[in-house]
Design an enzyme around this catalytic site. Structure first.
Site, mmCIF file in Angstrom:
data_model
loop_
_atom_site.group_PDB
_atom_site.id
_atom_site.type_symbol
_atom_site.label_atom_id
_atom_site.label_comp_id
_atom_site.label_asym_id
_atom_site.label_seq_id
_atom_site.Cartn_x
_atom_site.Cartn_y
_atom_site.Cartn_z
ATOM 1 N N SER A 1 7.592 10.744 11.308
ATOM 2 C CA SER A 1 6.405 9.823 10.967
ATOM 3 C C SER A 1 5.590 10.286 9.934
ATOM 4 O O SER A 1 5.440 11.423 9.674
ATOM 5 C CB SER A 1 5.490 9.669 12.256
ATOM 6 N N GLU B 1 2.248 6.862 5.909
ATOM 7 C CA GLU B 1 1.027 6.426 5.155
ATOM 8 C C GLU B 1 0.304 7.665 4.549
ATOM 9 O O GLU B 1 -0.996 7.565 4.197
ATOM 10 C CB GLU B 1 -0.107 5.814 6.141
ATOM 11 N N ASP C 1 4.089 -2.897 2.769
ATOM 12 C CA ASP C 1 4.424 -1.959 3.834
ATOM 13 C C ASP C 1 5.328 -2.691 4.641
ATOM 14 O O ASP C 1 5.106 -2.648 5.773
ATOM 15 C CB ASP C 1 2.798 -1.698 4.583
ATOM 16 N N ASP D 1 7.974 -1.786 6.026
ATOM 17 C CA ASP D 1 8.806 -0.544 6.726
ATOM 18 C C ASP D 1 10.310 -1.155 7.088
ATOM 19 O O ASP D 1 10.077 -2.027 7.798
ATOM 20 C CB ASP D 1 8.323 -0.042 7.763
HETATM 21 CA CA CA Z 1 4.134 2.019 6.850
#
Ligand code: CA
Ligand code: CA
Length: 575
Positions: free
Chosen positions: A188, A191, A310, A312
Site C-alpha cells: 500500500s 498516495e 484516483d 485505483d
Molecule cells: Ca488511490
C-alpha cells in the site's frame, strides 16, 4: 534447490507439531466446507459456499451463538475476513492485531499486538483485511509494511520480514495469498509516490523468492538475481515520473491453479494530477496476471489509462467459468464491470455497474480502451488561462472512493450471478502543482465527494456477467463498505455501516434475515461447517476510508459508532 530443502526441513519439523495446512488444501479451499483457509474463501475469490443447511427456508432460525470483543481503546475500521481451521478462528483487527479464538465458543486462545512505530502512514484508516494459513503458521501484514508469521497453536512469532520502509509511505493492509506454495503480497502507499509491486516468499521462512514491480522501468528479481525490467522504460511515462509511479497493489490478489496465474489489481498512478505524466502510465489502474513460477507479467489489462480521478484498479479479479471458458470478472472503482479471458487477458465484455459514470461514455470492446469524456478530467493548473496554482474544477462520477472499493463481491456458480456491493457518488476534483517529497502526500489534487441520490449511496446488486443486467438490487442509505458471501442455500450475506448483517434470497433479492451487530460492518462474512452444523461469522466495527474522506457524505454516516468484535451464528433448533 536450497529453498526447497529448507522448506522440506521446516515442514518435517512442523509436521511433528500437529495439523498442517498444505498447498493442496489451500488450492481446494472453496470445495472443503469444514474450513476457511484463504481470503476469498478459495484463492479464486468467489466467496461461495456449497453448504445448504442455512437456506431461504431455515434462515429465520439463524441466531448468534457468541461474540468476542477486540477490546482496548483501539477500535476504528475492522475490515477483516476471519479464517477457520482445526477448531480455531484466526482474525486480524485494527492497528495490526491478530487473535486466535476457539471457533465453537469464541474463547480467546491467544492474541498478538504488533508494535507499531510512530509515523506510520496508512492513507485510509488503520485497517487489516485478514491473514493466510500455511504449515503450522498464520501469516499477516502490518501497517508498518512488515510480515509476521506466528505459530497457530501458541501465537509465538516464528518469522518476521520487512517489506519496505514505512517512512517512505509504504504500509500493508491486505491478506497475503498462498499460490503454488508461495506467499504473495502487495504494498500500500499509492498516495505517497511509492512503487507498487508483488512479492513471493517462502511461507515457512519468509525468504524472498521473487519480486515484480508494477510500474514500467523497475527491475524484478528472482532468487536474488535480476529478472528483467517491467515493461519498457519511458514507453508510457515521461522523464523521471515512473520513479514515483504508484500503482500500489494494496488489496492483494487472487490465484487460479488452472491458469497458474496470480491476478493483482494496481492502484492510481502517482501523483493524482494526470497532466504531469502524459501517457498510459503502465501498469497503474490495471489487472496484472503474473506467472507464479517465474514472477513475470504474462498479461495486463488497463482499465483507466492515464487515470486522473484516483480510480485505483485494485479490485479483486474473480475467476469463474462462462461459455466453457475460464474468465475473470472485476467490478472496477471507475464504475465499469470487466470480463477478461483469465488465460490471455483478452477483454470479453465491459459494462457499467453503477448508474452514473461521467468520465467515459463506454469501453471499446475492440481496443479495450475507454471512450473518455474530456470535460470530466480536472484541468491542468499550468494551462493557458489557469493561474498556475489550481486548474479548472471538474465534476466526475464515480467519486474517487469508487463504484466499488475494497469490499469484495461474491459469485455463485449456481445462480451464475455476481453479487456486487456498489456505491453511487460523484466529486468535484481539481489539480494543483505537486513535487515528490519522501513520505509526503503525492496528490496534486483537491476534491469534495458528494452523494448523487437522496435515498441511498450503497446498493447491493446481483449482476449477470453475460448481459450486464441487474437482476435485483437492495439499496442502502450509507455507502456499503463490507464484502459479500453467497451460498448454495440460495442466500447472499452482506453487512451494512448501519450495523446489520443481512441475508437475501439470491434469486430475488428479498431480504429474509437481518441482525444488528452493534457497530458498522465493513468486512466480508464467511461460512463453514463444524460437527455437521453450518456457521456464519462476520467482523463488526465501523471505519475505513469513508469517515476519513467522505466530504458531504458525512451527514449519511455521522450517527454511526465505532466498535470491534466478531460475531458467530448458527441455526437454533426448531420449536
Ligand atoms: Ca488511490
Ligand atoms: Ca475450505
Amino acid at each position: 534447490m536450497k529453498r526447497t530443502l529448507i522448506s522440506l526441513l521446516v515442514t518435517l519439523a512442523a509436521a511433528q507439531a500437529g495439523a498442517q495446512v498444505t498447498d493442496a488444501m489451500v488450492t481446494n479451499d472453496a470445495q472443503t466446507t469444514n474450513d476457511v483457509l484463504s481470503w476469498g474463501m478459495g484463492t479464486q475469490g468467489q466467496r461461495h459456499s456449497t453448504l445448504t443447511e442455512i437456506n431461504t427456508s431455515t434462515v429465520g432460525r439463524l441466531a448468534p451463538i457468541w461474540s468476542m470483543s477486540f477490546g482496548g481503546e483501539k477500535q476504528r475500521g475492522q475490515e477483516s475476513q476471519p479464517l477457520v481451521y482445526n477448531g480455531k478462528m484466526f482474525v486480524t483487527a485494527s492497528y495490526s492485531r491478530i487473535f486466535a479464538l476457539d471457533v465453537k465458543t469464541g474463547q480467546k486462545l491467544w492474541k498478538y499486538e504488533h508494535r507499531l512505530p510512530e509515523g506510520i502512514m496508512p492513507c485510509c484508516d488503520v485497517v487489516n483485511r485478514g491473514a493466510a494459513l500455511f504449515g503450522n503458521l498464520v501469516i499477516y501484514s502490518t501497517l508498518d509494511a512488515q510480515l509476521v508469521a506466528l505459530d497457530q497453536n501458541t501465537g509465538k512469532v516464528v518469522w518476521k520480514e520487512k517489506i519496505d520502509d514505512y517512512s517512505a509511505g509504504y504500509s500493508n493492509t491486505a491478506a497475503p495469498l498462498i499460490a503454488d506454495g508461495l506467499l504473495l503480497t502487495g504494498v500500500s502507499g499509492g498516495e505517497f509516490g511509492v512503487v507498487g509491486r508483488v512479492e513471493a516468499r517462502d511461507p515457512l521462512t519468509g525468504k524472498l523468492v521473487w519480486s515484480r514491480p508494477t510500474v514500467e522501468g523497475h527491475m524484478g528479481t528472482l532468487n536474488g538475481k535480476d529478472n528483467g525490467i517491467t515493461g519498457t522504460t519511458n514507453a508510457t511515462w515521461p522523464g523521471e515520473t515512473w520513479k514515483t509511479g504508484g500503482a500500489a497493489t494494496w488489496l492483494g490478489g487472487t490465484y487460479d491453479a488452472k491458469t497458474g496465474l496470480a491476478y493483482f489489481g494496481t492502484g492510481n498512478p502517482g501523483p493524482w494530477n494526470s497532466h504531469v505524466r502524459k501517457g498510459d502510465n503502465l501498469y497503474s489502474a490495471s489487472t496484472v496476471a503474473i506467472d507464479v513460477k517465474t514472477g513475470k507479467i504474462v498479461w495486463h489489462y488497463q482499465s483507466t489509462p492515464n487515470d486522473g480521478w484516483d480510480y485505483d484498479g485494485v479490485n479483486e479479479f474473480v475467476t469463474f467459468d462462462m461459455d466453457g471458458k475460464r474468465m475473470g470478472a472485476k467490478a472496477d472503482r471507475n464504475g465499469f464491470f470487466y470480463i477478461n479471458d483469465a488465460t490471455t487477458g483478452k477483454l470479453v465484455n465491459a459494462f457499467p455497474f453503477v448508474k452514473k459514470i461521467t468520465w467515459a461514455s463506454s469501453i471499446d470492446l475492440k481496443t479495450g480502451r475507454p471512450n473518455y469524456i474530456e470535460e470530466s478530467r480536472p484541468g491542468d493548473p499550468t494551462a493557458p488561462g489557469a493561474d498556475g496554482t489550481k486548474g479548472k474544477t471538474a465534476f466526475a462520477a464515480p467519486g474517487f472512493l469508487g463504484g466499488k472499493n475494497q469490499m469484495p463481491m461474491a459469485y455463485s456458480p449456481k445462480s451464475q450471478l455476481f453479487y456486487v456491493p456498489t456505491n453511487e457518488w460523484g466529486m468535484d476534483i481539481w489539480n494543483e502543482p505537486v513535487a515528490y517529497k519522501k513520505g509526503g502526500a503525492f496528490l496534486g489534487a483537491g476534491f469534495t465527494i458528494k452523494p448523487l441520490f437522496e435515498d441511498h449511496i450503497g446498493s447491493l446488486r446481483a449482476i449477470d456477467p453475460k448481459t450486464g443486467k441487474v437482476a435485483w438490487e437492495v439499496k442502502n442509505n450509507a455507502p456499503l463498505w463490507g464484502g459479500v458471501l453467497t451460498t448454495a442455500g440460495d442466500l447472499v450475506f452482506w453487512g451494512t455501516p448501519e450495523g446489520f448483517l443481512k441475508a437475501a434470497d439470491a434469486k430475488t433479492g428479498k431480504v429474509v434475515w437481518q441482525f444488528q451487530t452493534g457497530s458498522g460492518i465493513v468486512a466480508p462474512p464467511i461460512t463453514w461447517s463444524e460437527g455437521g452444523e453450518q456457521y456464519v461469522s462476520v467482523v463488526s466495527g465501523w471505519g475505513g476510508a469513508v469517515p476519513l474522506w467522505g466530504g458531504e457524505v458525512a451527514k449519511k454516516i455521522n450517527l454511526l459508532e465505532q466498535g470491534g468484535s466478531v460475531w458467530t451464528f448458527k441455526l437454533m433448533k426448531k420449536g
